[in-house]
Scaffold this active site. Structure first.
Site, PDB file in Angstrom:
ATOM      1  CG  ASN A   1      28.236  55.624  33.066  1.00  0.00           C
ATOM      2  OD1 ASN A   1      26.998  55.973  32.158  1.00  0.00           O
ATOM      3  ND2 ASN A   1      29.390  54.342  32.213  1.00  0.00           N
TER       4      ASN A   1
ATOM      5  CE1 TYR B   1      32.501  48.215  37.300  1.00  0.00           C
ATOM      6  CE2 TYR B   1      33.567  46.559  39.296  1.00  0.00           C
ATOM      7  CZ  TYR B   1      32.632  46.626  38.283  1.00  0.00           C
ATOM      8  OH  TYR B   1      31.402  45.685  37.614  1.00  0.00           O
TER       9      TYR B   1
ATOM     10  CG  PHE C   1      32.492  35.331  41.503  1.00  0.00           C
ATOM     11  CD1 PHE C   1      31.344  35.899  41.790  1.00  0.00           C
ATOM     12  CD2 PHE C   1      33.466  35.165  42.695  1.00  0.00           C
ATOM     13  CE1 PHE C   1      30.673  35.410  42.797  1.00  0.00           C
ATOM     14  CE2 PHE C   1      33.419  35.667  43.994  1.00  0.00           C
ATOM     15  CZ  PHE C   1      31.659  35.737  43.881  1.00  0.00           C
TER      16      PHE C   1
ATOM     17  NE  ARG D   1      45.076  43.660  38.199  1.00  0.00           N
ATOM     18  CZ  ARG D   1      44.203  42.963  37.286  1.00  0.00           C
ATOM     19  NH1 ARG D   1      44.551  43.099  36.404  1.00  0.00           N
ATOM     20  NH2 ARG D   1      43.282  42.552  38.045  1.00  0.00           N
TER      21      ARG D   1
HETATM   22  N1  UDP Z   1      46.165  38.952  35.802  1.00  0.00           N
HETATM   23  C1  UDP Z   1      47.377  38.692  35.235  1.00  0.00           C
HETATM   24  N2  UDP Z   1      47.964  39.344  34.357  1.00  0.00           N
HETATM   25  C2  UDP Z   1      47.201  39.732  32.913  1.00  0.00           C
HETATM   26  C3  UDP Z   1      45.383  40.178  33.707  1.00  0.00           C
HETATM   27  C4  UDP Z   1      45.452  39.813  34.946  1.00  0.00           C
HETATM   28  O1  UDP Z   1      48.083  38.526  35.707  1.00  0.00           O
HETATM   29  O2  UDP Z   1      47.358  40.522  31.890  1.00  0.00           O
HETATM   30  C5  UDP Z   1      45.798  38.614  37.279  1.00  0.00           C
HETATM   31  C6  UDP Z   1      45.099  39.620  37.636  1.00  0.00           C
HETATM   32  O3  UDP Z   1      46.492  40.323  38.755  1.00  0.00           O
HETATM   33  C7  UDP Z   1      43.862  38.801  38.717  1.00  0.00           C
HETATM   34  C8  UDP Z   1      43.523  37.946  37.710  1.00  0.00           C
HETATM   35  O4  UDP Z   1      44.469  37.706  36.444  1.00  0.00           O
HETATM   36  O5  UDP Z   1      44.975  38.154  39.564  1.00  0.00           O
HETATM   37  C9  UDP Z   1      42.455  38.242  37.213  1.00  0.00           C
HETATM   38  O6  UDP Z   1      42.697  39.198  36.644  1.00  0.00           O
HETATM   39  P1  UDP Z   1      41.435  39.603  35.665  1.00  0.00           P
HETATM   40  O7  UDP Z   1      41.710  41.774  35.595  1.00  0.00           O
HETATM   41  O8  UDP Z   1      41.339  39.205  34.727  1.00  0.00           O
HETATM   42  O9  UDP Z   1      39.966  40.333  36.645  1.00  0.00           O
HETATM   43  P2  UDP Z   1      39.673  40.420  37.893  1.00  0.00           P
HETATM   44  O10 UDP Z   1      39.761  39.390  38.906  1.00  0.00           O
HETATM   45  O11 UDP Z   1      40.814  41.316  38.293  1.00  0.00           O
HETATM   46  O12 UDP Z   1      37.938  41.213  38.069  1.00  0.00           O
END
Ligand code: UDP
Length: 323
Positions: A92, A141, A169, A276
């Site tokens: 995609n 990605y 960001f 995560r």
């Molecule tokens: N995060 C979290 N709980 C959630 C979703 C995200 O603690 O339900 C944390 C995630 O581990 C990261 C930050 O929030 O440290 C931002 O995550 P998001 O997925 O919003 O954006 P990313 O930086 O991964 O693009």
């Protein structure tokens, strides 16, 4: 200007299309509605239902509308999913992108603003992140976005394209009409707001042992109204190349939860989780170049305004669009 917006029914695309229309541009949205929403289509825009993986469809759309510029959002954008289905991301985001670039050539459209990402940097050693930080994505990605930046750079050299890569960001917030509706939702702010909406008992916080002041990850949160304005500026400035779109300030997960508690008046309990996989401790933009080359500075990205606008939208759309 006549502008074709791919992915204009998605989260950032819908708010950018809205802003382009407010500024008087003539907008056509090209979207397959696989992850976008019909309800997120600005009624003032012409809509063409189509998929970038179908080269004839995007060629027809461009030849029919002959826009002066393309703003390209349409893509898959989930890191975790890209680790499980890399082929979907290269299919995609990369192949679909090449189809778009080829169709632009045929239609005589040379100007493109491309929705790129800080995920192209991977886990950089230094913070804040400048545009010339080495790009080393840690997932398909980010790699697919970087590959398409490179494709466009070659189309610029060989075919005279004028290209701008906007490396976002953490996009967040909402306009009055359009907001964030992903399925599954992986982003922090909409997941936090599920708690005051009564859809979840607690927000899961991934990791509390990072080398940050409160142990949770730090991100640079940027309001989609500011992102939308940056696209409008990128379309009219005489600039080609890459620009970070962030504030230069970082907030930890706990700080974002605290702000949501203040804005919603709800205690929002936390359910602490392990880290995560793949989350860098800190991703914060060096934001000076955007001001220098686009005359852009964030105006709506104070954390309070971000959470307040997101909350306003989720309260009026508790199950997202049309559900
Ligand atoms: N995060 C979290 N709980 C959630 C979703 C995200 O603690 O339900 C944390 C995630 O581990 C990261 C930050 O929030 O440290 C931002 O995550 P998001 O997925 O919003 O954006 P990313 O930086 O991964 O693009």
């Amino acid at each position: 200007m006549k502008i074709l917006v791919t992915g204009g029914a998605g989260y950032i695309g819908s708010v950018t299309a809205e802003r382009l229309l407010d500024e008087g541009h003539v907008v056509t949205v090209f979207d397959n509605l696989e992850r976008g929403h019909r309800e997120a289509l600005d009624p003032r825009a012409q809509f063409i239902a189509g998929d970038l993986r179908d080269s004839a469809a995007i060629e027809r759309a461009l030849i029919q509308t002959r826009p002066e510029a393309v703003v390209h959002f349409a893509a898959y954008a989930l890191v975790g999913e890209s680790m499980e289905h890399p082929e979907a991301y290269f299919g995609n985001n990369l192949r679909g992108g090449i189809n778009l670039a080829e169709a632009m050539l045929k239609a005589g459209t040379r100007r493109i603003v491309f929705s790129s990402t800080c995920a192209t940097y991977g886990q950089p050693e230094r913070s804040p992140i400048t545009e010339d930080t080495p790009q080393a994505p840690t997932n398909p990605y980010g790699e697919s976005k970087l590959m398409f930046e490179k494709v466009l750079t070659w189309y610029q050299r060989l075919h005279g394209f004028q290209t701008v890569f906007l490396r976002y960001f953490n996009a967040c917030g909402a306009s009055e009409k359009y907001g964030e509706d992903h399925d599954p939702e992986t982003h922090l702010i909409p997941n936090i707001l599920k708690v005051p909406l009564g859809q979840q008992a607690a927000v899961r916080v991934f990791g509390d042992d990072y080398a940050t002041p409160d142990g949770t990850c730090i991100r640079d949160y940027i309001h989609i109204a500011d992102l939308a304005r940056a696209h409008c500026l990128a379309l009219v400035k005489d600039f080609t190349g890459a620009v970070n779109l962030g504030t230069g300030d970082g907030y930890s997960v706990r700080q974002v939860v605290d702000m949501a508690r203040r804005v919603t008046g709800h205690p929002i309990p936390i359910a602490q989780q392990p880290r995560r996989p793949g989350d860098p401790a800190r991703l914060v933009a060096e934001a000076a170049k955007a001001e220098r080359v686009l005359g852009w500075r964030p105006q709506h990205s104070q954390l309070e305004e971000i959470v307040r606008t997101a909350w306003a939208w989720h309260r009026t759309h508790p199950r997202g669009y049309g559900k």
